[in-house]
Design an enzyme around this catalytic site. Structure first.
Site, mmCIF file in Angstrom:
data_model
loop_
_atom_site.group_PDB
_atom_site.id
_atom_site.type_symbol
_atom_site.label_atom_id
_atom_site.label_comp_id
_atom_site.label_asym_id
_atom_site.label_seq_id
_atom_site.Cartn_x
_atom_site.Cartn_y
_atom_site.Cartn_z
ATOM 1 N N CYS A 116 0.815 -1.233 0.000
ATOM 2 C CA CYS A 116 0.000 0.000 0.000
ATOM 3 C C CYS A 116 0.842 1.274 0.000
ATOM 4 C CB CYS A 116 -0.948 -0.007 1.189
ATOM 5 S SG CYS A 116 -2.096 -1.379 1.101
ATOM 6 N N HIS A 256 -3.452 7.145 2.795
ATOM 7 C CA HIS A 256 -3.834 5.851 2.218
ATOM 8 C C HIS A 256 -5.192 5.460 2.803
ATOM 9 C CE1 HIS A 256 -3.885 1.760 0.993
ATOM 10 N NE2 HIS A 256 -3.689 1.279 2.208
ATOM 11 N N ASN A 286 -10.268 0.015 -0.338
ATOM 12 C CA ASN A 286 -8.797 0.074 -0.336
ATOM 13 C C ASN A 286 -8.282 -0.435 -1.682
ATOM 14 O OD1 ASN A 286 -6.069 -0.276 0.069
ATOM 15 N ND2 ASN A 286 -6.259 -1.347 2.018
HETATM 16 O O1 UT7 Z 1 -3.955 -1.420 3.422
HETATM 17 C C1 UT7 Z 1 -2.871 -1.615 4.223
HETATM 18 C C2 UT7 Z 1 -2.991 -2.464 5.377
HETATM 19 N N1 UT7 Z 1 -4.292 -2.830 5.836
HETATM 20 C C3 UT7 Z 1 -4.885 -2.155 6.827
HETATM 21 O O2 UT7 Z 1 -4.429 -1.142 7.271
HETATM 22 C C4 UT7 Z 1 -6.140 -2.781 7.421
HETATM 23 C C5 UT7 Z 1 -6.046 -2.845 8.921
HETATM 24 N N2 UT7 Z 1 -7.099 -3.614 9.577
HETATM 25 C C6 UT7 Z 1 -8.402 -3.267 9.554
HETATM 26 O O3 UT7 Z 1 -8.788 -2.338 8.870
HETATM 27 C C7 UT7 Z 1 -9.357 -4.013 10.453
HETATM 28 O O4 UT7 Z 1 -8.629 -4.847 11.298
HETATM 29 C C8 UT7 Z 1 -10.433 -4.860 9.710
HETATM 30 C C9 UT7 Z 1 -11.428 -3.952 9.031
HETATM 31 C C10 UT7 Z 1 -9.765 -5.770 8.703
HETATM 32 C C11 UT7 Z 1 -11.197 -5.711 10.717
HETATM 33 O O5 UT7 Z 1 -11.775 -4.879 11.705
HETATM 34 P P1 UT7 Z 1 -11.561 -5.179 13.261
HETATM 35 O O6 UT7 Z 1 -12.331 -4.168 13.986
HETATM 36 O O7 UT7 Z 1 -10.090 -5.272 13.521
HETATM 37 O O8 UT7 Z 1 -12.258 -6.583 13.420
HETATM 38 P P2 UT7 Z 1 -11.662 -7.943 14.006
HETATM 39 O O9 UT7 Z 1 -10.824 -8.630 12.988
HETATM 40 O O10 UT7 Z 1 -11.090 -7.689 15.366
HETATM 41 O O11 UT7 Z 1 -12.987 -8.756 14.207
HETATM 42 C C12 UT7 Z 1 -13.992 -8.366 15.173
HETATM 43 C C13 UT7 Z 1 -15.174 -9.296 15.037
HETATM 44 C C14 UT7 Z 1 -14.794 -10.772 15.009
HETATM 45 O O12 UT7 Z 1 -15.845 -11.493 15.660
HETATM 46 P P3 UT7 Z 1 -15.677 -11.960 17.188
HETATM 47 O O13 UT7 Z 1 -14.470 -12.827 17.207
HETATM 48 O O14 UT7 Z 1 -15.516 -10.694 17.980
HETATM 49 O O15 UT7 Z 1 -16.965 -12.674 17.429
HETATM 50 C C15 UT7 Z 1 -14.796 -11.117 13.558
HETATM 51 O O16 UT7 Z 1 -15.048 -12.471 13.299
HETATM 52 O O17 UT7 Z 1 -15.828 -9.045 13.796
HETATM 53 C C16 UT7 Z 1 -15.930 -10.251 13.038
HETATM 54 N N3 UT7 Z 1 -15.820 -9.925 11.638
HETATM 55 C C17 UT7 Z 1 -16.873 -9.586 10.873
HETATM 56 N N4 UT7 Z 1 -18.180 -9.460 11.152
HETATM 57 C C18 UT7 Z 1 -19.001 -9.074 10.162
HETATM 58 C C19 UT7 Z 1 -14.701 -9.882 10.861
HETATM 59 N N5 UT7 Z 1 -15.020 -9.503 9.609
HETATM 60 C C20 UT7 Z 1 -16.362 -9.313 9.598
HETATM 61 C C21 UT7 Z 1 -17.259 -8.919 8.598
HETATM 62 N N6 UT7 Z 1 -18.567 -8.797 8.924
HETATM 63 N N7 UT7 Z 1 -16.878 -8.623 7.339
#
Ligand code: UT7
Length: 332
Positions: A116, A256, A286
């Protein structure tokens, strides 16, 4: 002799027509619009459809716009740097293919990969060829067809990414405009948190790698988020501080577009009001190497000569940094 700077003299962008909405994603994986919107700020993203279409097909209209807007002829272009994580092929470079399709008959070129952060690194590289006095017209492209490496059964990853392309033309100036300063870093910490495991020289394609779905981008979102949020803010502050920029004197943050929460945190640390932050994540998601040039493309009409911009990115590797650009022209 006066110092030569590399200024941006034209901006181009391209996004495919197909819109993948949060509502459509709800039919593909277990997710919902409310979760995606509150966790990422994304409402929809663009997808390049069509058999045999690669990332170079999105870069071609960008190069054509750059030539047209700057009244340049294809044969005047000296160099094209194509930043992408999703080239048409591992080789030949997409720069070669895009140059051929746009008749850049006197250009040399290459692809640059820093996930990125690719566009910022390519901008830095292109600027050096101008600053050295070697070249007069350098095209810097940021383009990715992320849909080609996204697993649309992995809800944590597929909701974020989209396809798109953007680019700028760099030309010499003796004004104090253009790329003024930059601060960039890489480390290997990100290797385990954000990667496409197979298809490279370490794990070439095999039946096993295909069955294990290793030709898709894998992301440990939580860990990437943790590093992204601190590093993007720190890089921005570092570049602001050493150039005497404050929340008042900085006109635009060009971040970004990975997650709106990362952008909001960076803007807050830089003491910037919302109106000064370029944002288009809601409509494109993204697009990896394309996010920053697509922001410049979307906001070009609001930019004035002399505006202070800080461009900042964080990506796989990890790679991250920030660049200070003084805008070189008024809107037409
Ligand atoms: O581009 C360069 C590098 N990339 C980035 O900078 C991206 C950085 N990361 C992020 O933007 C975020 O971590 C994400 C958007 C990818 C994920 O968001 P998060 O708030 O970190 O969610 P998480 O992975 O901690 O998941 C929280 C919960 C989980 O459920 P439990 O374990 O709490 O029951 C996941 O299973 O949300 C669940 N979850 C979803 N639920 C509905 C994960 N993806 C989804 C989804 N829809 N699409």
């Amino acid at each position: 002799m006066a110092t030569i700077n590399a200024k941006i003299t034209a901006v181009g962008g391209y996004v495919p027509d197909y819109i993948l909405t949060n509502a459509e994603l709800e039919t593909m994986v277990d997710t919902n619009d409310e979760w995606i919107t509150t966790r990422t700020g994304i409402k929809e993203r663009r997808i390049l459809k069509g058999e045999g279409k690669g990332v170079s097909d999105m870069a071609v209209p960008v190069i054509q716009q750059l030539l047209e807007k700057s009244n340049s002829q294809p044969e005047e272009i000296d160099l094209v740097i194509f930043s992408t994580a999703t080239p048409d092929y591992l080789f030949p470079a997409s720069a070669c293919i895009a140059a051929k399709k746009t008749n850049l008959v006197n250009a040399f070129g290459f692809d640059l990969l820093a996930a990125c952060s690719s566009f910022l690194y390519a901008l830095s590289t292109g600027a050096k060829y101008i600053q050295s006095g070697m070249y007069k017209k350098v095209i810097v492209i940021g383009a990715d067809k992320m849909s080609s490496i996204i697993d649309y059964t992995d809800r944590a990853t597929c909701i974020i990414f989209g396809d798109g392309a953007g680019g700028v033309l760099l030309e010499p100036t003796q004004d104090r405009t253009g790329l003024i300063d930059e601060w960039h870093r890489v480390d290997g910490v990100g290797e385990e948190f954000l990667l496409m495991p197979a298809g490279g020289s370490k794990h070439p394609a095999s039946l096993e790698t295909i069955n294990a779905r290793q030709h898709f981008a894998k992301q440990d979102g939580k860990n990437v988020f943790k590093y992204a949020v601190t590093n993007m803010a720190n890089a921005t502050l570092k570049v602001m501080e050493r150039n005497g920029l404050t929340g008042d004197s900085l006109d635009w943050l060009v971040p970004h577009q990975a997650n709106k929460r990362i952008i909001d945190y960076t803007a807050e640390q830089a003491n910037l009001s919302k109106e000064k932050v370029m944002l288009n994540i809601q409509k494109y998601g993204n697009t990896t190497s394309a996010t920053i040039p697509l922001c410049l493309w979307d906001y070009e009409k609001q930019l004035k000569k002399g505006d202070n911009l800080v461009l900042t990115a964080f990506g796989g590797g990890f790679t991250w940094g920030a660049s200070y650009v003084k805008w070189a022209y008024d809107p037409n």
